[in-house]
Design a protein around this motif. Structure first.
Motif, PDB file in Angstrom:
ATOM      1  N   UNK A 194     -86.092 -33.612  80.274  1.00  0.00           N
ATOM      2  CA  UNK A 194     -87.209 -32.699  80.049  1.00  0.00           C
ATOM      3  C   UNK A 194     -87.899 -32.508  81.385  1.00  0.00           C
ATOM      4  N   UNK A 195     -88.026 -31.264  81.806  1.00  0.00           N
ATOM      5  CA  UNK A 195     -88.574 -31.040  83.146  1.00  0.00           C
ATOM      6  C   UNK A 195     -89.108 -29.613  83.266  1.00  0.00           C
ATOM      7  N   UNK A 196     -90.243 -29.466  83.995  1.00  0.00           N
ATOM      8  CA  UNK A 196     -90.811 -28.146  84.263  1.00  0.00           C
ATOM      9  C   UNK A 196     -90.378 -27.599  85.619  1.00  0.00           C
ATOM     10  N   UNK A 197     -89.812 -28.430  86.470  1.00  0.00           N
ATOM     11  CA  UNK A 197     -89.327 -27.976  87.765  1.00  0.00           C
ATOM     12  C   UNK A 197     -87.977 -27.288  87.546  1.00  0.00           C
ATOM     13  N   UNK A 198     -88.014 -25.962  87.480  1.00  0.00           N
ATOM     14  CA  UNK A 198     -86.802 -25.223  87.144  1.00  0.00           C
ATOM     15  C   UNK A 198     -85.757 -25.262  88.248  1.00  0.00           C
ATOM     16  N   UNK A 199     -86.176 -25.461  89.490  1.00  0.00           N
ATOM     17  CA  UNK A 199     -85.184 -25.621  90.553  1.00  0.00           C
ATOM     18  C   UNK A 199     -84.345 -26.873  90.296  1.00  0.00           C
ATOM     19  N   UNK A 200     -85.007 -27.951  89.919  1.00  0.00           N
ATOM     20  CA  UNK A 200     -84.291 -29.179  89.593  1.00  0.00           C
ATOM     21  C   UNK A 200     -83.404 -28.981  88.372  1.00  0.00           C
ATOM     22  N   UNK A 201     -83.947 -28.381  87.334  1.00  0.00           N
ATOM     23  CA  UNK A 201     -83.185 -28.160  86.097  1.00  0.00           C
ATOM     24  C   UNK A 201     -81.914 -27.365  86.373  1.00  0.00           C
ATOM     25  N   UNK A 202     -82.058 -26.268  87.099  1.00  0.00           N
ATOM     26  CA  UNK A 202     -80.917 -25.395  87.332  1.00  0.00           C
ATOM     27  C   UNK A 202     -79.903 -26.005  88.289  1.00  0.00           C
ATOM     28  N   UNK A 203     -80.335 -26.967  89.100  1.00  0.00           N
ATOM     29  CA  UNK A 203     -79.407 -27.572  90.055  1.00  0.00           C
ATOM     30  C   UNK A 203     -78.601 -28.714  89.448  1.00  0.00           C
ATOM     31  N   UNK A 204     -79.105 -29.360  88.396  1.00  0.00           N
ATOM     32  CA  UNK A 204     -78.418 -30.544  87.881  1.00  0.00           C
ATOM     33  C   UNK A 204     -77.878 -30.395  86.459  1.00  0.00           C
ATOM     34  N   UNK A 205     -78.400 -29.453  85.679  1.00  0.00           N
ATOM     35  CA  UNK A 205     -78.048 -29.405  84.254  1.00  0.00           C
ATOM     36  C   UNK A 205     -76.753 -28.638  84.007  1.00  0.00           C
ATOM     37  N   UNK A 206     -75.938 -29.192  83.118  1.00  0.00           N
ATOM     38  CA  UNK A 206     -74.721 -28.511  82.684  1.00  0.00           C
ATOM     39  C   UNK A 206     -75.002 -27.567  81.523  1.00  0.00           C
ATOM     40  N   UNK A 207     -75.927 -27.978  80.656  1.00  0.00           N
ATOM     41  CA  UNK A 207     -76.296 -27.177  79.493  1.00  0.00           C
ATOM     42  C   UNK A 207     -77.793 -27.304  79.260  1.00  0.00           C
ATOM     43  N   UNK A 208     -78.362 -26.292  78.596  1.00  0.00           N
ATOM     44  CA  UNK A 208     -79.794 -26.286  78.317  1.00  0.00           C
ATOM     45  C   UNK A 208     -80.058 -25.968  76.852  1.00  0.00           C
ATOM     46  N   UNK A 209     -81.097 -26.621  76.313  1.00  0.00           N
ATOM     47  CA  UNK A 209     -81.664 -26.270  75.019  1.00  0.00           C
ATOM     48  C   UNK A 209     -83.101 -25.851  75.277  1.00  0.00           C
ATOM     49  N   UNK A 210     -83.525 -24.752  74.672  1.00  0.00           N
ATOM     50  CA  UNK A 210     -84.866 -24.224  74.890  1.00  0.00           C
ATOM     51  C   UNK A 210     -85.660 -24.292  73.594  1.00  0.00           C
ATOM     52  N   UNK A 211     -86.830 -24.941  73.659  1.00  0.00           N
ATOM     53  CA  UNK A 211     -87.737 -25.007  72.519  1.00  0.00           C
ATOM     54  C   UNK A 211     -88.929 -24.088  72.752  1.00  0.00           C
ATOM     55  N   UNK A 212     -89.444 -23.520  71.658  1.00  0.00           N
ATOM     56  CA  UNK A 212     -90.663 -22.727  71.719  1.00  0.00           C
ATOM     57  C   UNK A 212     -91.366 -22.830  70.376  1.00  0.00           C
ATOM     58  N   UNK A 213     -92.601 -23.318  70.379  1.00  0.00           N
ATOM     59  CA  UNK A 213     -93.368 -23.520  69.149  1.00  0.00           C
ATOM     60  C   UNK A 213     -92.594 -24.341  68.126  1.00  0.00           C
ATOM     61  N   UNK A 214     -91.881 -25.372  68.608  1.00  0.00           N
ATOM     62  CA  UNK A 214     -91.197 -26.295  67.711  1.00  0.00           C
ATOM     63  C   UNK A 214     -89.854 -25.836  67.198  1.00  0.00           C
ATOM     64  N   UNK A 215     -89.421 -24.668  67.603  1.00  0.00           N
ATOM     65  CA  UNK A 215     -88.129 -24.152  67.169  1.00  0.00           C
ATOM     66  C   UNK A 215     -87.185 -24.019  68.356  1.00  0.00           C
ATOM     67  N   UNK A 216     -85.890 -24.176  68.086  1.00  0.00           N
ATOM     68  CA  UNK A 216     -84.930 -23.979  69.172  1.00  0.00           C
ATOM     69  C   UNK A 216     -84.709 -22.489  69.379  1.00  0.00           C
ATOM     70  N   UNK A 217     -85.044 -22.057  70.571  1.00  0.00           N
ATOM     71  CA  UNK A 217     -84.989 -20.643  70.895  1.00  0.00           C
ATOM     72  C   UNK A 217     -83.618 -20.223  71.402  1.00  0.00           C
TER      73      UNK A 217
END
Length: 250
Positions: A194-217
């Motif tokens: 879980x991270x807000x630094x999107x540069x870090x997220x995009x550099x290390x993550x293979x896959x992403x799950x996005x939540x918004x208002x408790x639902x998977x977006x």
């Protein structure tokens, strides 16, 4: 195999913090869990680690249902976590913080490997030698994050959950953190970030799950998430404006 969360719902009275959310973090990969503030990310971590009982849904680790297990039993099954707020032993040195975790692992699993060499290896691996004998409560947050990661790795996790680990880190510390995460995943650990630094997220993550208002977006690769109009709208408010600013946000 790795971690699987299926159809999890969490209600606090009339508030639905998570609404039928499923996700998977596979071994050998870094999986990101992102979303705006209040989306339910930390609640999901609490469900996974057993700190929060879900209203419904299951948590599976290596194909075994651990939904009813206490947090310490999940830890013994190979789950380790860091927190948004640093949770170090402030009166102990960096080396001692790591040694405590290594010694606990040795006792619980009755391994022959001594805690000292494990500690030395992690101090070297995370470039903590210069501060190894410094008390943890005197460290700046960025260095504390690296110590917390080292302590988690001393537990030899099969699943590693990291809650905003880049908070308080400078650019060089984040770069070093990225390197370690990639190495850890390459060794077969399932990393959920879980991270807000999107540069870090995009550099290390293979896959992403996005939540918004408790639902998977949304769910997908970094490229797929960057191109998703629903994700753009959730982060930026207006999908049509996102083309200009998405690179700086996602």
């Amino acid at each position: 195999m790795g971690l699987e969360v299926k159809d999890v719902t969490v209600r606090f009275g009339g508030h639905v913090a998570l609404d039928n959310v499923s996700l998977e973090a596979r071994k050998g990969e870094v999986t990101g869990l992102i979303g705006p503030n209040g989306a339910g990310k930390t609640t999901m971590f609490n469900v996974i680690t057993g700190l929060q009982n879900p209203t419904r849904g299951t948590v599976t680790l290596d194909s075994r249902d651990i939904s009813k297990l206490a947090p310490y039993k999940r830890a013994r099954r190979g789950m380790a976590r860091t927190f948004q707020r640093l949770e170090l032993f402030g009166s102990l040195t960096v080396r001692e913080n790591i040694h405590v975790a290594a010694a606990q692992f040795r006792r619980r699993h009755r391994t022959a490997e001594r805690a000292g060499p494990t500690t030395d290896t992690l101090v070297k691996r995370l470039n903590l030698g210069a501060i190894a004998d410094v008390r943890a409560d005197s460290l700046p947050t960025g260095q504390g994050r690296m110590v917390e990661l080292a302590r988690a790795l001393a537990c030899r996790p099969s699943v590693l959950l990291l809650d905003e680990p880049a908070s308080g880190q400078d650019e060089s510390e984040t770069a070093e953190f990225s390197r370690v995460l990639r190495d850890v995943a390459a060794e077969g650990v399932a990393v959920l970030l879980v991270e807000h630094d999107m540069d870090l997220v995009m550099s290390v993550c293979d896959n992403l799950h996005v939540l918004d208002f408790g639902k998977k977006l949304a769910q997908g690769t970094c490229a797929e998430i960057q191109a998703d109009p629903l994700v753009r709208a959730a982060y930026l408010g207006e999908a049509e404006e996102s083309d200009k600013t998405l690179g700086a946000t996602l």
